[in-house]
Design a protein around this motif. Structure first.
Motif, PDB file in Angstrom:
ATOM      1  N   ILE A  98      60.086  37.973 -14.837  1.00 25.61           N
ATOM      2  CA  ILE A  98      60.854  38.356 -13.655  1.00 25.61           C
ATOM      3  C   ILE A  98      59.915  38.762 -12.524  1.00 25.61           C
ATOM      4  N   ARG A  99      58.875  39.509 -12.846  1.00 23.60           N
ATOM      5  CA  ARG A  99      57.913  39.924 -11.811  1.00 23.60           C
ATOM      6  C   ARG A  99      57.210  38.731 -11.183  1.00 23.60           C
ATOM      7  N   PRO A 271      59.607  27.748  -8.080  1.00 22.83           N
ATOM      8  CA  PRO A 271      59.586  28.492  -9.354  1.00 22.83           C
ATOM      9  C   PRO A 271      60.051  29.937  -9.184  1.00 22.83           C
ATOM     10  N   GLY A 272      61.260  30.117  -8.655  1.00 21.58           N
ATOM     11  CA  GLY A 272      61.767  31.444  -8.384  1.00 21.58           C
ATOM     12  C   GLY A 272      62.763  31.926  -9.418  1.00 21.58           C
ATOM     13  N   PHE A 273      63.548  32.919  -8.998  1.00 19.63           N
ATOM     14  CA  PHE A 273      64.485  33.581  -9.897  1.00 19.63           C
ATOM     15  C   PHE A 273      65.590  32.638 -10.342  1.00 19.63           C
ATOM     16  N   GLY A 274      66.061  31.782  -9.437  1.00 18.48           N
ATOM     17  CA  GLY A 274      67.131  30.852  -9.784  1.00 18.48           C
ATOM     18  C   GLY A 274      66.709  29.849 -10.825  1.00 18.48           C
ATOM     19  N   LYS A 275      65.529  29.277 -10.653  1.00 15.06           N
ATOM     20  CA  LYS A 275      65.029  28.307 -11.625  1.00 15.06           C
ATOM     21  C   LYS A 275      64.781  28.971 -12.973  1.00 15.06           C
ATOM     22  N   LEU A 276      64.312  30.208 -12.940  1.00  6.15           N
ATOM     23  CA  LEU A 276      64.107  30.952 -14.184  1.00  6.15           C
ATOM     24  C   LEU A 276      65.419  31.121 -14.937  1.00  6.15           C
ATOM     25  N   THR A 277      66.494  31.386 -14.207  1.00  7.99           N
ATOM     26  CA  THR A 277      67.814  31.551 -14.827  1.00  7.99           C
ATOM     27  C   THR A 277      68.301  30.250 -15.446  1.00  7.99           C
ATOM     28  N   ILE A 278      68.184  29.154 -14.700  1.00  5.41           N
ATOM     29  CA  ILE A 278      68.637  27.854 -15.203  1.00  5.41           C
ATOM     30  C   ILE A 278      67.864  27.455 -16.457  1.00  5.41           C
ATOM     31  N   LEU A 294      71.051  41.189 -15.905  1.00  4.76           N
ATOM     32  CA  LEU A 294      71.057  42.640 -15.719  1.00  4.76           C
ATOM     33  C   LEU A 294      70.250  43.021 -14.481  1.00  4.76           C
ATOM     34  N   PHE A 295      69.099  42.404 -14.303  1.00  5.92           N
ATOM     35  CA  PHE A 295      68.257  42.707 -13.154  1.00  5.92           C
ATOM     36  C   PHE A 295      68.958  42.316 -11.852  1.00  5.92           C
ATOM     37  N   THR A 296      69.600  41.151 -11.850  1.00 10.32           N
ATOM     38  CA  THR A 296      70.319  40.700 -10.660  1.00 10.32           C
ATOM     39  C   THR A 296      71.481  41.630 -10.335  1.00 10.32           C
ATOM     40  N   SER A 297      72.206  42.054 -11.351  1.00 14.16           N
ATOM     41  CA  SER A 297      73.333  42.962 -11.127  1.00 14.16           C
ATOM     42  C   SER A 297      72.858  44.300 -10.573  1.00 14.16           C
TER      43      SER A 297
END
Length: 324
Positions: A98-99, A271-278, A294-297
Protein backbone atom coordinates in the motif's frame (compact mmCIF):
# COMPACT_ATOMS: atom_id res chain seq x y z
CA UNK A 1 -14.24 33.46 23.59
CA UNK A 2 -14.22 30.55 26.06
CA UNK A 3 -17.79 29.66 25.08
CA UNK A 4 -16.86 29.60 21.39
CA UNK A 5 -13.85 27.41 22.16
CA UNK A 6 -16.07 25.02 24.14
CA UNK A 7 -18.62 24.85 21.34
CA UNK A 8 -15.90 24.16 18.77
CA UNK A 9 -14.37 21.42 20.93
CA UNK A 10 -17.78 19.82 21.42
CA UNK A 11 -18.49 19.96 17.69
CA UNK A 12 -15.19 18.34 16.75
CA UNK A 13 -15.51 15.70 19.49
CA UNK A 14 -18.96 14.67 18.23
CA UNK A 15 -17.75 14.40 14.66
CA UNK A 16 -14.69 12.39 15.73
CA UNK A 17 -16.84 10.01 17.78
CA UNK A 18 -19.18 9.43 14.82
CA UNK A 19 -16.17 8.73 12.59
CA UNK A 20 -14.78 6.15 15.04
CA UNK A 21 -18.13 4.35 15.22
CA UNK A 22 -18.34 4.35 11.43
CA UNK A 23 -14.81 2.93 11.20
CA UNK A 24 -15.74 0.04 13.52
CA UNK A 25 -18.80 -0.77 11.41
CA UNK A 26 -16.72 -0.60 8.24
CA UNK A 27 -14.13 -2.99 9.69
CA UNK A 28 -16.90 -5.49 10.45
CA UNK A 29 -18.35 -5.16 6.95
CA UNK A 30 -14.92 -5.59 5.33
CA UNK A 31 -14.07 -8.59 7.48
CA UNK A 32 -17.35 -10.38 6.78
CA UNK A 33 -17.43 -9.34 3.12
CA UNK A 34 -14.02 -10.81 2.34
CA UNK A 35 -14.99 -14.09 4.01
CA UNK A 36 -18.22 -14.16 2.00
CA UNK A 37 -16.25 -14.21 -1.26
CA UNK A 38 -16.71 -17.48 -3.19
CA UNK A 39 -14.03 -20.12 -2.83
CA UNK A 40 -11.98 -21.59 -0.01
CA UNK A 41 -9.31 -19.25 1.39
CA UNK A 42 -7.01 -22.13 2.27
CA UNK A 43 -7.44 -23.62 -1.19
CA UNK A 44 -6.60 -20.26 -2.77
CA UNK A 45 -3.44 -19.99 -0.68
CA UNK A 46 -2.33 -23.55 -1.36
CA UNK A 47 -3.23 -23.82 -5.04
CA UNK A 48 -5.76 -25.91 -6.88
CA UNK A 49 -4.08 -29.28 -6.36
CA UNK A 50 -3.02 -30.05 -2.80
CA UNK A 51 -3.61 -32.60 -0.06
CA UNK A 52 -6.04 -32.30 2.86
CA UNK A 53 -3.07 -32.27 5.24
CA UNK A 54 -1.64 -29.17 3.60
CA UNK A 55 -5.05 -27.47 3.69
CA UNK A 56 -5.38 -28.27 7.39
CA UNK A 57 -1.89 -26.88 8.03
CA UNK A 58 -2.73 -23.64 6.20
CA UNK A 59 -5.99 -23.22 8.11
CA UNK A 60 -4.14 -23.69 11.38
CA UNK A 61 -1.32 -21.30 10.38
CA UNK A 62 -3.70 -18.50 9.38
CA UNK A 63 -6.22 -19.19 12.15
CA UNK A 64 -9.01 -20.04 9.72
CA UNK A 65 -10.34 -22.75 12.03
CA UNK A 66 -10.90 -20.30 14.88
CA UNK A 67 -14.26 -18.86 15.82
CA UNK A 68 -15.32 -15.95 13.60
CA UNK A 69 -15.30 -13.58 16.59
CA UNK A 70 -11.76 -14.65 17.48
CA UNK A 71 -10.64 -14.09 13.89
CA UNK A 72 -12.21 -10.63 13.85
CA UNK A 73 -10.58 -9.60 17.11
CA UNK A 74 -7.19 -10.78 15.90
CA UNK A 75 -7.70 -8.92 12.63
CA UNK A 76 -8.72 -5.66 14.33
CA UNK A 77 -6.00 -5.78 16.98
CA UNK A 78 -3.32 -6.32 14.33
CA UNK A 79 -4.79 -3.63 12.04
CA UNK A 80 -4.78 -1.13 14.92
CA UNK A 81 -0.99 -1.54 15.15
CA UNK A 82 -0.52 -1.18 11.38
CA UNK A 83 -0.28 -4.90 10.63
CA UNK A 84 -2.68 -5.59 7.74
CA UNK A 85 -1.38 -9.09 7.09
CA UNK A 86 0.84 -10.65 4.44
CA UNK A 87 0.06 -10.89 0.75
CA UNK A 88 -0.47 -14.48 -0.37
CA UNK A 89 0.63 -13.51 -3.89
CA UNK A 90 3.95 -11.79 -3.11
CA UNK A 91 4.69 -12.87 0.44
CA UNK A 92 5.28 -9.22 1.40
CA UNK A 93 3.43 -7.22 4.07
CA UNK A 94 0.21 -5.66 2.76
CA UNK A 95 1.12 -2.32 4.31
CA UNK A 96 4.37 -2.19 2.31
CA UNK A 97 2.46 -2.75 -0.94
CA UNK A 98 0.00 0.00 0.00
CA UNK A 99 2.83 2.41 0.83
CA UNK A 100 4.39 1.75 -2.56
CA UNK A 101 1.18 2.21 -4.59
CA UNK A 102 -0.55 4.92 -2.57
CA UNK A 103 1.66 7.93 -3.53
CA UNK A 104 0.90 7.33 -7.22
CA UNK A 105 -2.85 7.35 -6.68
CA UNK A 106 -2.65 10.31 -4.30
CA UNK A 107 -0.74 12.37 -6.85
CA UNK A 108 -3.21 11.42 -9.56
CA UNK A 109 -6.19 12.19 -7.32
CA UNK A 110 -4.68 15.54 -6.27
CA UNK A 111 -4.23 16.61 -9.90
CA UNK A 112 -7.75 15.45 -10.77
CA UNK A 113 -9.19 17.27 -7.73
CA UNK A 114 -7.30 20.45 -8.65
CA UNK A 115 -8.70 20.25 -12.16
CA UNK A 116 -12.22 19.65 -10.85
CA UNK A 117 -12.10 22.56 -8.39
CA UNK A 118 -10.59 25.11 -10.79
CA UNK A 119 -12.68 24.19 -13.82
CA UNK A 120 -15.86 23.23 -11.96
CA UNK A 121 -16.11 26.27 -9.69
CA UNK A 122 -14.97 28.65 -12.41
CA UNK A 123 -17.46 27.35 -14.95
CA UNK A 124 -20.24 27.21 -12.34
CA UNK A 125 -19.73 30.83 -11.31
CA UNK A 126 -19.59 31.91 -14.96
CA UNK A 127 -22.78 30.03 -15.80
CA UNK A 128 -24.63 31.57 -12.84
CA UNK A 129 -23.44 35.12 -13.42
CA UNK A 130 -24.18 34.97 -17.16
CA UNK A 131 -27.48 33.13 -16.88
CA UNK A 132 -29.38 32.82 -20.14
CA UNK A 133 -26.38 33.72 -22.28
CA UNK A 134 -24.35 31.52 -24.66
CA UNK A 135 -21.58 31.05 -22.08
CA UNK A 136 -24.07 29.38 -19.72
CA UNK A 137 -25.32 27.04 -22.46
CA UNK A 138 -21.73 26.14 -23.34
CA UNK A 139 -20.83 25.44 -19.71
CA UNK A 140 -23.95 23.30 -19.21
CA UNK A 141 -23.26 21.38 -22.42
CA UNK A 142 -19.67 20.62 -21.44
CA UNK A 143 -20.79 19.58 -17.94
CA UNK A 144 -23.40 17.22 -19.37
CA UNK A 145 -20.77 15.77 -21.69
CA UNK A 146 -18.36 15.29 -18.78
CA UNK A 147 -20.95 13.37 -16.77
CA UNK A 148 -22.07 11.23 -19.72
CA UNK A 149 -18.81 10.09 -21.34
CA UNK A 150 -17.39 6.85 -19.83
CA UNK A 151 -13.93 7.35 -18.35
CA UNK A 152 -12.38 4.39 -20.16
CA UNK A 153 -13.60 5.69 -23.55
CA UNK A 154 -12.34 9.19 -22.82
CA UNK A 155 -8.98 7.75 -21.79
CA UNK A 156 -8.63 5.79 -25.02
CA UNK A 157 -9.55 8.85 -27.12
CA UNK A 158 -7.04 11.04 -25.29
CA UNK A 159 -4.31 8.45 -25.74
CA UNK A 160 -5.04 8.21 -29.48
CA UNK A 161 -5.13 11.99 -29.89
CA UNK A 162 -2.36 13.24 -27.60
CA UNK A 163 -0.03 10.27 -27.12
CA UNK A 164 -0.10 8.49 -30.49
CA UNK A 165 -1.28 10.90 -33.20
CA UNK A 166 0.37 13.88 -31.50
CA UNK A 167 2.93 12.52 -29.00
CA UNK A 168 2.74 15.36 -26.50
CA UNK A 169 1.98 13.16 -23.49
CA UNK A 170 2.92 9.59 -22.57
CA UNK A 171 0.35 6.84 -22.98
CA UNK A 172 1.31 4.67 -20.02
CA UNK A 173 3.69 4.10 -17.13
CA UNK A 174 4.80 6.24 -14.22
CA UNK A 175 7.93 8.24 -13.36
CA UNK A 176 8.30 9.63 -9.80
CA UNK A 177 8.18 13.41 -9.51
CA UNK A 178 11.51 13.48 -7.70
CA UNK A 179 13.21 11.61 -10.54
CA UNK A 180 11.94 13.71 -13.46
CA UNK A 181 9.19 16.31 -12.76
CA UNK A 182 8.54 17.01 -16.45
CA UNK A 183 8.20 13.34 -17.37
CA UNK A 184 6.03 12.83 -14.31
CA UNK A 185 3.58 15.45 -15.57
CA UNK A 186 3.68 14.02 -19.11
CA UNK A 187 2.45 10.71 -17.75
CA UNK A 188 -0.17 12.05 -15.32
CA UNK A 189 -1.86 14.89 -17.21
CA UNK A 190 -4.06 12.65 -19.36
CA UNK A 191 -5.11 10.34 -16.47
CA UNK A 192 -5.87 13.42 -14.35
CA UNK A 193 -8.10 14.84 -17.10
CA UNK A 194 -9.96 11.53 -17.39
CA UNK A 195 -10.38 11.18 -13.63
CA UNK A 196 -11.25 14.82 -12.96
CA UNK A 197 -13.61 15.52 -15.87
CA UNK A 198 -16.62 13.81 -14.32
CA UNK A 199 -16.03 15.44 -10.92
CA UNK A 200 -15.56 18.85 -12.56
CA UNK A 201 -18.93 18.46 -14.27
CA UNK A 202 -20.66 17.64 -10.97
CA UNK A 203 -18.94 20.54 -9.18
CA UNK A 204 -19.91 22.90 -11.99
CA UNK A 205 -23.60 21.98 -11.81
CA UNK A 206 -23.72 22.27 -8.02
CA UNK A 207 -21.78 25.53 -7.99
CA UNK A 208 -24.13 27.03 -10.58
CA UNK A 209 -27.23 26.01 -8.62
CA UNK A 210 -25.83 27.30 -5.31
CA UNK A 211 -24.66 30.56 -6.91
CA UNK A 212 -28.10 31.21 -8.45
CA UNK A 213 -29.68 30.86 -4.99
CA UNK A 214 -27.06 33.13 -3.43
CA UNK A 215 -27.32 35.81 -6.11
CA UNK A 216 -31.07 36.09 -5.50
CA UNK A 217 -30.78 36.12 -1.69
CA UNK A 218 -31.50 39.17 0.48
CA UNK A 219 -27.91 39.57 1.68
CA UNK A 220 -26.70 39.82 -1.92
CA UNK A 221 -29.25 42.50 -2.75
CA UNK A 222 -28.24 44.35 0.41
CA UNK A 223 -24.57 44.18 -0.60
CA UNK A 224 -25.44 45.65 -4.00
CA UNK A 225 -27.51 48.40 -2.35
CA UNK A 226 -24.52 49.36 -0.20
CA UNK A 227 -22.57 50.10 -3.35
CA UNK A 228 -20.15 47.17 -3.25
CA UNK A 229 -18.46 46.31 -6.51
CA UNK A 230 -19.68 43.41 -8.62
CA UNK A 231 -16.49 41.52 -7.81
CA UNK A 232 -17.02 41.84 -4.04
CA UNK A 233 -20.69 40.87 -4.28
CA UNK A 234 -19.94 37.73 -6.30
CA UNK A 235 -16.71 36.65 -4.61
CA UNK A 236 -17.18 37.87 -1.04
CA UNK A 237 -20.85 37.12 -0.56
CA UNK A 238 -22.46 34.84 -3.16
CA UNK A 239 -19.52 32.49 -3.76
CA UNK A 240 -18.54 32.14 -0.11
CA UNK A 241 -22.05 31.15 0.89
CA UNK A 242 -22.16 28.71 -2.02
CA UNK A 243 -18.98 26.95 -0.91
CA UNK A 244 -20.84 24.92 1.73
CA UNK A 245 -22.64 23.08 -1.05
CA UNK A 246 -19.45 22.72 -3.09
CA UNK A 247 -17.48 21.32 -0.14
CA UNK A 248 -20.27 18.81 0.52
CA UNK A 249 -20.19 17.65 -3.09
CA UNK A 250 -16.40 17.29 -3.06
CA UNK A 251 -16.54 15.20 0.10
CA UNK A 252 -19.28 12.93 -1.22
CA UNK A 253 -17.60 12.55 -4.61
CA UNK A 254 -14.30 11.39 -3.12
CA UNK A 255 -15.52 7.81 -3.32
CA UNK A 256 -16.23 8.36 -7.01
CA UNK A 257 -12.69 9.69 -7.40
CA UNK A 258 -11.19 6.60 -5.75
CA UNK A 259 -13.34 4.14 -7.70
CA UNK A 260 -12.65 6.02 -10.91
CA UNK A 261 -8.93 5.68 -10.26
CA UNK A 262 -9.29 1.90 -10.62
CA UNK A 263 -10.45 2.22 -14.24
CA UNK A 264 -8.11 5.10 -15.06
CA UNK A 265 -5.03 3.30 -13.75
CA UNK A 266 -5.93 0.23 -15.77
CA UNK A 267 -6.24 2.27 -18.97
CA UNK A 268 -2.96 4.12 -18.45
CA UNK A 269 -1.11 1.19 -16.81
CA UNK A 270 -0.31 3.13 -13.64
CA UNK A 271 0.97 0.96 -10.75
CA UNK A 272 -1.25 2.71 -8.22
CA UNK A 273 -3.86 1.82 -5.64
CA UNK A 274 -6.52 0.90 -8.20
CA UNK A 275 -4.33 -1.54 -10.07
CA UNK A 276 -3.25 -3.06 -6.77
CA UNK A 277 -6.91 -3.68 -5.91
CA UNK A 278 -7.72 -5.27 -9.27
CA UNK A 279 -4.69 -7.57 -9.13
CA UNK A 280 -5.59 -8.64 -5.58
CA UNK A 281 -9.17 -9.50 -6.57
CA UNK A 282 -8.12 -11.46 -9.67
CA UNK A 283 -5.55 -13.50 -7.72
CA UNK A 284 -7.82 -14.01 -4.68
CA UNK A 285 -5.28 -12.33 -2.45
CA UNK A 286 -7.71 -12.01 0.46
CA UNK A 287 -5.29 -10.29 2.83
CA UNK A 288 -4.51 -7.66 0.21
CA UNK A 289 -8.18 -7.12 -0.66
CA UNK A 290 -9.05 -6.79 3.01
CA UNK A 291 -6.20 -4.37 3.67
CA UNK A 292 -6.85 -2.23 0.60
CA UNK A 293 -10.60 -1.91 1.27
CA UNK A 294 -10.05 -1.13 4.95
CA UNK A 295 -7.40 1.47 4.13
CA UNK A 296 -9.62 3.07 1.47
CA UNK A 297 -12.59 3.19 3.83
CA UNK A 298 -10.47 4.79 6.56
CA UNK A 299 -9.24 7.42 4.10
CA UNK A 300 -12.80 8.13 2.96
CA UNK A 301 -13.99 8.55 6.56
CA UNK A 302 -11.02 10.82 7.33
CA UNK A 303 -11.74 13.04 4.33
CA UNK A 304 -15.40 13.36 5.33
CA UNK A 305 -14.27 14.29 8.85
CA UNK A 306 -12.07 17.00 7.32
CA UNK A 307 -15.06 18.15 5.27
CA UNK A 308 -17.03 18.54 8.51
CA UNK A 309 -14.20 20.67 9.87
CA UNK A 310 -14.23 22.79 6.71
CA UNK A 311 -17.93 23.45 7.27
CA UNK A 312 -17.07 25.23 10.51
CA UNK A 313 -14.53 27.38 8.65
CA UNK A 314 -16.75 28.25 5.70
CA UNK A 315 -19.92 28.83 7.76
CA UNK A 316 -19.54 29.27 11.57
CA UNK A 317 -23.32 28.82 11.97
CA UNK A 318 -22.89 25.11 11.20
CA UNK A 319 -20.20 24.81 13.86
CA UNK A 320 -22.32 26.47 16.52
CA UNK A 321 -25.51 24.67 15.53
CA UNK A 322 -23.81 21.27 15.44
CA UNK A 323 -22.33 21.72 18.89
CA UNK A 324 -25.66 22.26 20.60
Amino acid sequence: MNRLRTLLTSYLARRLGMSLVTMVLVSIAVFLGVRAMPGDTAQALAGEQTSPEVLASIRQEYGLDDNIAVQYWRYVSHAATGDLGTSARTGLPVLDAIREALPITLELAALALLLAVVVGIGAGVLAAVRKGKPSEWLANGIALLGMSVPSFWLGIILVLAFAIATPVFAASGFVPFGTDPLENMRRLVLPAIVLGSGLAAVVMRQTRAAMLDSLSADYTRTARAKGLTRRHVIGGHALRNSLVTVVTVLGLQLGQLISGAVVTEQVFVLPGFGKLTIDAVFTRDYAMVQGVVLFTSAAYILVNLLVDFLYSVVDPRIRLGGAR
